[in-house]
Design a protein around this motif. Structure first.
Motif, PDB file in Angstrom:
ATOM      1  N   SER A  11      27.585   1.854   6.203  1.00 30.00           N
ATOM      2  CA  SER A  11      26.599   2.925   6.040  1.00 30.00           C
ATOM      3  C   SER A  11      25.267   2.511   6.647  1.00 30.00           C
ATOM      4  O   SER A  11      25.069   1.355   7.021  1.00 30.00           O
ATOM      5  CB  SER A  11      26.376   3.223   4.546  1.00 30.00           C
ATOM      6  N   SER A  12      24.340   3.464   6.686  1.00 31.52           N
ATOM      7  CA  SER A  12      23.010   3.228   7.233  1.00 31.52           C
ATOM      8  C   SER A  12      22.271   2.153   6.426  1.00 31.52           C
ATOM      9  O   SER A  12      22.216   2.223   5.195  1.00 31.52           O
ATOM     10  CB  SER A  12      22.223   4.542   7.202  1.00 31.52           C
ATOM     11  N   ALA A  28      22.098  -1.230   1.984  1.00 35.92           N
ATOM     12  CA  ALA A  28      22.453  -0.001   2.698  1.00 35.92           C
ATOM     13  C   ALA A  28      22.764   1.116   1.716  1.00 35.92           C
ATOM     14  O   ALA A  28      22.726   0.938   0.495  1.00 35.92           O
ATOM     15  CB  ALA A  28      23.650  -0.257   3.622  1.00 35.92           C
ATOM     16  N   GLU A  29      23.060   2.277   2.280  1.00 37.08           N
ATOM     17  CA  GLU A  29      23.480   3.411   1.461  1.00 37.08           C
ATOM     18  C   GLU A  29      24.767   3.057   0.715  1.00 37.08           C
ATOM     19  O   GLU A  29      25.500   2.149   1.092  1.00 37.08           O
ATOM     20  CB  GLU A  29      23.697   4.638   2.352  1.00 37.08           C
ATOM     21  N   ASP A  53      22.238   4.061  -3.417  1.00 37.77           N
ATOM     22  CA  ASP A  53      21.652   3.438  -2.226  1.00 37.77           C
ATOM     23  C   ASP A  53      20.814   2.218  -2.612  1.00 37.77           C
ATOM     24  O   ASP A  53      20.046   2.259  -3.579  1.00 37.77           O
ATOM     25  CB  ASP A  53      20.743   4.433  -1.492  1.00 37.77           C
ATOM     26  N   GLU A 316      16.118   4.620  17.831  1.00 34.91           N
ATOM     27  CA  GLU A 316      16.555   5.232  16.567  1.00 34.91           C
ATOM     28  C   GLU A 316      15.407   5.177  15.573  1.00 34.91           C
ATOM     29  O   GLU A 316      14.606   4.241  15.595  1.00 34.91           O
ATOM     30  CB  GLU A 316      17.736   4.443  15.964  1.00 34.91           C
ATOM     31  N   ASN A 319      14.177   2.366   9.815  1.00 37.57           N
ATOM     32  CA  ASN A 319      14.157   2.319   8.347  1.00 37.57           C
ATOM     33  C   ASN A 319      13.404   1.101   7.823  1.00 37.57           C
ATOM     34  O   ASN A 319      12.750   1.167   6.790  1.00 37.57           O
ATOM     35  CB  ASN A 319      15.581   2.274   7.787  1.00 37.57           C
ATOM     36  N   ASP A 336      18.128   0.744  11.047  1.00 40.84           N
ATOM     37  CA  ASP A 336      17.937   2.154  11.387  1.00 40.84           C
ATOM     38  C   ASP A 336      19.044   2.994  10.748  1.00 40.84           C
ATOM     39  O   ASP A 336      19.633   2.588   9.751  1.00 40.84           O
ATOM     40  CB  ASP A 336      17.875   2.333  12.910  1.00 40.84           C
ATOM     41  N   GLN A 337      19.342   4.148  11.331  1.00 40.37           N
ATOM     42  CA  GLN A 337      20.348   5.039  10.747  1.00 40.37           C
ATOM     43  C   GLN A 337      21.769   4.494  10.907  1.00 40.37           C
ATOM     44  O   GLN A 337      22.701   5.017  10.302  1.00 40.37           O
ATOM     45  CB  GLN A 337      20.282   6.427  11.404  1.00 40.37           C
ATOM     46  N   SER A 338      21.917   3.437  11.729  1.00 38.53           N
ATOM     47  CA  SER A 338      23.256   2.896  11.983  1.00 38.53           C
ATOM     48  C   SER A 338      23.630   1.845  10.930  1.00 38.53           C
ATOM     49  O   SER A 338      22.834   1.512  10.052  1.00 38.53           O
ATOM     50  CB  SER A 338      23.313   2.264  13.374  1.00 38.53           C
ATOM     51  N   SER A 339      24.827   1.297  11.067  1.00 42.72           N
ATOM     52  CA  SER A 339      25.306   0.282  10.117  1.00 42.72           C
ATOM     53  C   SER A 339      25.131  -1.142  10.653  1.00 42.72           C
ATOM     54  O   SER A 339      25.677  -2.084  10.099  1.00 42.72           O
ATOM     55  CB  SER A 339      26.783   0.532   9.796  1.00 42.72           C
TER      56      SER A 339
END
Length: 349
Positions: A11-12, A28-29, A53, A316, A319, A336-339
């Motif tokens: 997850s992000s 992460a989430e 999260d 991106e 976070n 960021d939004q990636s894993s």
């Protein structure tokens, strides 16, 4: 080009921290927590209960094996030498926690949440010793280095506050909107893009701190006694500034934004200890120009002279950013939004 650390999350990634021994933690989430060795390989993984999260991870400054994590309204203390179930869980906050901070003497933990509350726990007796408050979501809280009883906080109420644990009320408060003139509010579209405060970082001297806000600006403040003044303000990003981070030495500030950029700024000439306070000279300039209505122009020229030392086109929405020494060199780690975690080289101060 970024080096990618992969295989630790599905997850992000929302948050990062590093301990004194170079071990990196990421949250992460969906309750995912991962430890990484200096080479970027996962060194341990844990699924936290209820799959909330993981919004903040903070290592103890005195005990590098202790890791505090926030997930939902819960704070879990983990032992990274044996990453199993939490050693202890604390329930102080009533809404989702956004940020944790531990003071450098390892005696207090602060947790800021969506209700605007900051709960401060005495780590010796495991009890809440103070409840502090913003009027809207509290996005960031940080203990000041060299001042273990003092902390700064900011929130979506556009307030930046200085606290001392002896008092329940803030010592000093600044509303970021009050920093603007009406003319500059209109010219920059501030009515539509208010300076909601997202992130704080305090330099290692303990007196200089930076704040990143939704209007794309970075503001640098200096604490003197029981108040603080704005030293410097500049347009950092074209969209909101999600992260600010002072590097350990010098007055170098990393910022990350919703525009997908990571920037490195050298603000030492503006806040260096030998300098007379730039805030005072800026106020004098403002006062002298207010009469002829050119305040806006002077203030914007003040912003224009700060330019980034380094620009990373990350691409991106950022976070979290973290500065860590990896294989003898400074690196900036970006979540960021990636894993995956992206790792970029940094110049030496």
């Amino acid at each position: 080009m970024a080096v990618k650390w992969t295989g630790g999350h599905s997850s992000s990634i929302l948050c990062l921290n590093v301990n004194a021994e170079g071990l990196v933690a990421s949250g992460a989430e969906r309750g995912e927590l991962t430890l990484w060795d200096g080479g970027g390989a996962p060194a341990g993984q844990l699924q936290l209960p209820k799959a909330d999260d993981v919004t903040s991870v903070v290592f103890s400054p005195r005990h590098p094996s202790r890791l505090y994590t926030s997930h939902g309204e819960t704070i879990s203390l983990l032992d990274v030498r044996s990453l199993k179930q939490p050693v202890e869980c604390f329930h102080m906050n009533e809404e989702e926690i956004n940020c944790l901070s531990v003071n450098e003497t390892d005696s207090f933990l602060a947790a800021a949440d969506d209700s605007g509350a900051i709960k401060v726990m005495d780590l010796e007796n495991k009890k809440v010793s103070r409840s502090l408050r913003h009027s809207n979501i509290c996005s960031s809280v940080v203990f000041r280095p060299q001042r273990p009883q003092s902390l700064v906080s900011c929130g979506l109420d556009m307030q930046v506050m200085l606290w001392n644990l002896q008092k329940a009320r803030p010592l000093w408060t600044t509303n970021l909107q009050d920093c603007e003139t009406e003319e500059s509010l209109q010219s920059t579209g501030q009515f539509f893009n208010p300076p909601l405060a997202h992130s704080l970082s305090v330099a290692s001297c303990g007196n200089i701190f930076g704040c990143g806000a939704q209007d794309g600006k970075v503001r640098i403040f200096r604490v003197s006694g029981v108040k603080f003044e704005r030293e410097l303000e500049f347009q950092g990003h074209s969209l909101g500034v999600s992260q600010v981070l002072f590097m350990p030495e010098a007055y170098w500030l990393l910022t990350g934004g919703n525009d997908g950029k990571v920037l490195l700024w050298d603000v030492s000439s503006d806040v260096g200890k030998q300098q007379k306070s730039p805030a005072k000279s800026l106020q004098r300039r403002k006062a002298s120009t207010r009469r002829d209505g050119k305040l806006n122009k002077v203030a914007s020229n003040e912003h224009a002279r700060v330019s980034p030392k380094l620009t990373v086109e990350h691409g991106e929405k950022v976070n979290w950013i973290l500065c860590a020494e990896i294989k003898g060199s400074k690196r900036v780690l970006v979540a960021d939004q990636s894993s995956s975690v992206s790792v970029y080289p940094l110049p030496e101060p």
